[in-house]
Each structure stands twice: as C-alpha cells, then as structure tokens.
Write a protein that holds these residues in place. Sequence first.
Motif, PDB file in Angstrom:
ATOM      1  N   PHE A   1      60.840  23.797 -14.212  1.00  0.00           N
ATOM      2  CA  PHE A   1      60.261  24.782 -13.285  1.00  0.00           C
ATOM      3  C   PHE A   1      59.542  25.907 -14.022  1.00  0.00           C
ATOM      4  O   PHE A   1      59.022  26.821 -13.384  1.00  0.00           O
TER       5      PHE A   1
ATOM      6  N   ASN B   1      56.612  27.345 -16.935  1.00  0.00           N
ATOM      7  CA  ASN B   1      55.250  26.968 -17.316  1.00  0.00           C
ATOM      8  C   ASN B   1      55.184  26.396 -18.723  1.00  0.00           C
ATOM      9  O   ASN B   1      54.119  26.051 -19.197  1.00  0.00           O
TER      10      ASN B   1
ATOM     11  N   VAL C   1      57.514  21.203 -12.032  1.00  0.00           N
ATOM     12  CA  VAL C   1      57.281  21.823 -10.723  1.00  0.00           C
ATOM     13  C   VAL C   1      56.668  23.193 -11.005  1.00  0.00           C
ATOM     14  O   VAL C   1      57.374  24.148 -11.329  1.00  0.00           O
ATOM     15  N   HIS C   2      55.346  23.251 -10.964  1.00  0.00           N
ATOM     16  CA  HIS C   2      54.651  24.499 -11.258  1.00  0.00           C
ATOM     17  C   HIS C   2      54.381  25.228  -9.944  1.00  0.00           C
ATOM     18  O   HIS C   2      53.346  25.034  -9.315  1.00  0.00           O
ATOM     19  N   LEU C   3      55.330  26.049  -9.521  1.00  0.00           N
ATOM     20  CA  LEU C   3      55.204  26.732  -8.224  1.00  0.00           C
ATOM     21  C   LEU C   3      53.981  27.639  -8.185  1.00  0.00           C
ATOM     22  O   LEU C   3      53.289  27.708  -7.167  1.00  0.00           O
ATOM     23  N   ALA C   4      53.708  28.334  -9.291  1.00  0.00           N
ATOM     24  CA  ALA C   4      52.569  29.261  -9.289  1.00  0.00           C
ATOM     25  C   ALA C   4      51.256  28.484  -9.097  1.00  0.00           C
ATOM     26  O   ALA C   4      50.388  28.900  -8.331  1.00  0.00           O
ATOM     27  N   ASP C   5      51.129  27.338  -9.780  1.00  0.00           N
ATOM     28  CA  ASP C   5      49.905  26.532  -9.628  1.00  0.00           C
ATOM     29  C   ASP C   5      49.751  26.058  -8.184  1.00  0.00           C
ATOM     30  O   ASP C   5      48.652  26.052  -7.629  1.00  0.00           O
ATOM     31  N   SER C   6      50.872  25.649  -7.599  1.00  0.00           N
ATOM     32  CA  SER C   6      50.866  25.179  -6.215  1.00  0.00           C
ATOM     33  C   SER C   6      50.396  26.298  -5.277  1.00  0.00           C
ATOM     34  O   SER C   6      49.536  26.093  -4.403  1.00  0.00           O
ATOM     35  N   LEU C   7      50.919  27.504  -5.490  1.00  0.00           N
ATOM     36  CA  LEU C   7      50.548  28.643  -4.638  1.00  0.00           C
ATOM     37  C   LEU C   7      49.084  29.036  -4.834  1.00  0.00           C
ATOM     38  O   LEU C   7      48.368  29.337  -3.876  1.00  0.00           O
ATOM     39  N   MET C   8      48.615  28.990  -6.095  1.00  0.00           N
ATOM     40  CA  MET C   8      47.217  29.355  -6.364  1.00  0.00           C
ATOM     41  C   MET C   8      46.254  28.330  -5.767  1.00  0.00           C
ATOM     42  O   MET C   8      45.172  28.680  -5.300  1.00  0.00           O
ATOM     43  N   THR C   9      46.650  27.067  -5.784  1.00  0.00           N
ATOM     44  CA  THR C   9      45.830  26.025  -5.153  1.00  0.00           C
ATOM     45  C   THR C   9      45.705  26.309  -3.661  1.00  0.00           C
ATOM     46  O   THR C   9      44.611  26.253  -3.087  1.00  0.00           O
TER      47      THR C   9
ATOM     48  N   PRO D   1      44.268  26.494 -11.463  1.00  0.00           N
ATOM     49  CA  PRO D   1      45.335  27.430 -11.852  1.00  0.00           C
ATOM     50  C   PRO D   1      45.795  27.216 -13.289  1.00  0.00           C
ATOM     51  O   PRO D   1      46.163  28.163 -13.984  1.00  0.00           O
TER      52      PRO D   1
ATOM     53  N   THR E   1      52.804  36.029  -8.925  1.00  0.00           N
ATOM     54  CA  THR E   1      51.664  35.120  -9.116  1.00  0.00           C
ATOM     55  C   THR E   1      50.384  35.755  -8.569  1.00  0.00           C
ATOM     56  O   THR E   1      50.385  36.296  -7.470  1.00  0.00           O
TER      57      THR E   1
ATOM     58  N   GLU F   1      50.227  22.717   1.466  1.00  0.00           N
ATOM     59  CA  GLU F   1      50.627  22.441   0.089  1.00  0.00           C
ATOM     60  C   GLU F   1      52.140  22.188   0.134  1.00  0.00           C
ATOM     61  O   GLU F   1      52.928  23.096   0.398  1.00  0.00           O
TER      62      GLU F   1
END
Lengths: 213, 213
Positions: free
Chosen positions: A177, A179, A194-202, B16, B106, B192
């Motif tokens: 979880f 980076n 599981v890159h939560l920040a990438d998911s949220l930024m997408t 991201p 984030t 997402e």
Amino acid sequence: MNKKEEISISVIKRLPRYYRYLDSLKRNGIVRISSKELAQRMGLTASQIRHDFNCFGGFGQQGYGYNVPELYKKIGEILDVGGEKKMVLVGAGNLGKAVANKIFSTDSGFRLIGIFDKNIALCGNMIKGIPVRSIDYIENFCIDNKPVCAVLCIPSDDMKELIDMLVRLGVKSFWNFSNYDILMSHPDVLCENVHLADSLMTLGYLTSTEGQA
Amino acid sequence: MNKKEEISISVIKRLPRYYRYLDSLKRNGIVRISSKELAQRMGLTASQIRHDFNCFGGFGQQGYGYNVPELYKKIGEILDVGGEKKMVLVGAGNLGKAVANKIFSTDSGFRLIGIFDKNIALCGNMIKGIPVRSIDYIENFCIDNKPVCAVLCIPSDDMKELIDMLVRLGVKSFWNFSNYDILMSHPDVLCENVHLADSLMTLGYLTSTEGQA
C-alpha cells in the motif's frame, strides 16, 4: 507447474470477480448458469468467459452451462482460498487495521500471524486477536515463523532496509500500500500494489475533464 | 473538450505515477531529464513516455529532454491537482479514516466536505476537522453543498438506494471501495473501484502457484 508464467495476469485478476459473482449466485440458490447469462451479469462477453475458464481446463459442458456450486469450488481451489500461507502486516494505523479486517473477511488462503509497527504507542493493542508488536521484533519473528507474504501499510520512507530484510528471510510476496517501488530493487518477488493516491488522482482527472465536456 | 473520450485510460492511469516520480526528482534538485532516463527510473520505455506525453501535446524539445519543474507543473494542471471538486465520504470506520487521510495528503484537486456513517456511535467524531454526521443527513447536505464525487467505504448491502439518491443529486463520480457494481445500474457515472479483496485473492493465487514452481 508454474501457472503464473502460463496464464496472463488479466485472466488471473478476473478470477476473484468470478468467485464473488458465483458466491452471490450460489447464495441466491442458482445451480446452473450459461456463459451468456454469467457474461450479462458481469458485463463481460460469453467468449471471454469461456476463454478464461479454458485457461484452467474449462469447467462447462457444451450447451449445458456451468454448475454454479462446482464452478465456485473449482475456482476457489485455483485461488487457493483454503490455503495457509503465512502473512505479516507492517503498520497498525487506520489503514493497517482496515486491511487486517479485509484479510480476515476475504477467502484468500492467507493467515495473518503477526502485526508490527514502529509506533510504540500502538504496541500491545490487539487487532483481530493479534497483538501489535514493535517493528524491532519482526526479524526474529520471521526467522521463527517463516511468513511467505508481507503487507505494507506504512509510508515509503526507510522502506528499503525493511524490504531487503524480509526478502532475505524468505518473504516472496508483498501486498504493498506504499508508493515504494519494490520490484525495482527485487524484480523476483511477487508484488500486488494498491496505490490509493494514484487511484484518487485518476478519478480527479476524469471528474475534472467530465466537467469540461 | 472531453479528454476522457480521447485519451486511453491506461495513459491516464500513468499520469499520477509520472507526477509522483517528477516530484521526487524535483525534490532531489534534478532540473532536466531525458525520456530515456525517466523511462529507466520508472521501468517504462522511452517511446512509451513520449507517446503518453504526446497525448497531451508533448512537453519536451527534441534532443534536449524535459524540464522537470515545468513538466511536473503541467502534469499537475492536467490532473487538476489545484481543483476544488467537492467530495463526500460515506463510512467512518478504519477504512474511511484511512481514506480520509489519503484524500488530505494527496494532490487530487478534491476537497472533502462531509463525512457520513449509519453508526450513530461514530457520529460527532472529528476526522481531519470534519464532523461525522448521520447518514440520514446526507440528502439535505448534498442538496445544500452539491458535491460532485462520493467515496464509498461501506459494505455493499443497501447500497442501491444510496447510489440512486447521490446520482439524482448530481454526484457524477465515485471512489468505490465496496464490491457494489455501480456502473451496472448507472453506466454514465465515473467510477474508480478499489477492490481490496480481489487484489488480495490475486496475490493469494500468485503466491500459491509460485510455491508450486
């Protein structure tokens, strides 16, 4: 046999979804289903489903459909849901606690045996009946208990030393979880990120461009 | 322009990651980098990077490389990191708390404005300065505050009614941690999904087949 090298990761990633849908069908008393019906429910195509199942030898009978409880059982066996793969968790904050709950509520064949944190204030707390231990004890714990998998619910800082040690002690897979890019220094381990920040930024990008449409 | 329809989701999902790597380069005082060097650090190919950046008009100068702070800024603009997209969170348990922390840490251009839970015992608790409110208030809150995005950190049960209401009140994107299939009933919203159980089961399969190798 190393199935990992034979079957594409996109097929493998669909297996848990099949397992989930079949569980729901089973609970609703549905005993038999065609690939077409299953495809409709899952938003896939019937040919994709047949292709996926053929990767594991195929489970249906032409024109007869799939037996739901049998298919559920077989996919569960492929996913090793009854396994006893030992796992340790590093990080006992909110994310670590949520992830521990997920591990206990998921048929993944993993058994969580130890939880560690560098925050002394958290040590001694119980999560799902497991005491949180100081990270200082993780090396000896791994020597004694030989986990095969580690879950990383901590920030990326100071990660290198920890990963190097865990790999040296026989940990071969990571649920990551953070980076931290584990495969860059250890290309041979298995890593599910599981890159939560990438998911949220997408989602942020998609939401903002949708607004401009 | 609706970029969403023009640029493939796999390119978008890499943005991201570029943003993260460029941030790290910037922090290390690196001002210029070639697509080749950036590719090596990220485990991509130089041509993939050039292709990705060309989707947004290209940011480099042939033979000269990329200016790191400029590229970081431009990708940030594309990702709308400075945005003010209003977001509500449903579920204030461990996962909800961890996810709220992630939202605040984030650069996603989302602003979390309300947190809701059906568990009365959690209501009144503060998470990142936001009070947890009873789910009974979410409808009026959304009418008054018009969030565009909802984060779902609750189980899948009774989800249909909640989603239907949020969509009716103008929520157009979801960060979905539940297993509920939102797109099945609302194909027009943005979603997402973070399916933690699927991720863990995939790792379980890979770990067990690795053991058989």
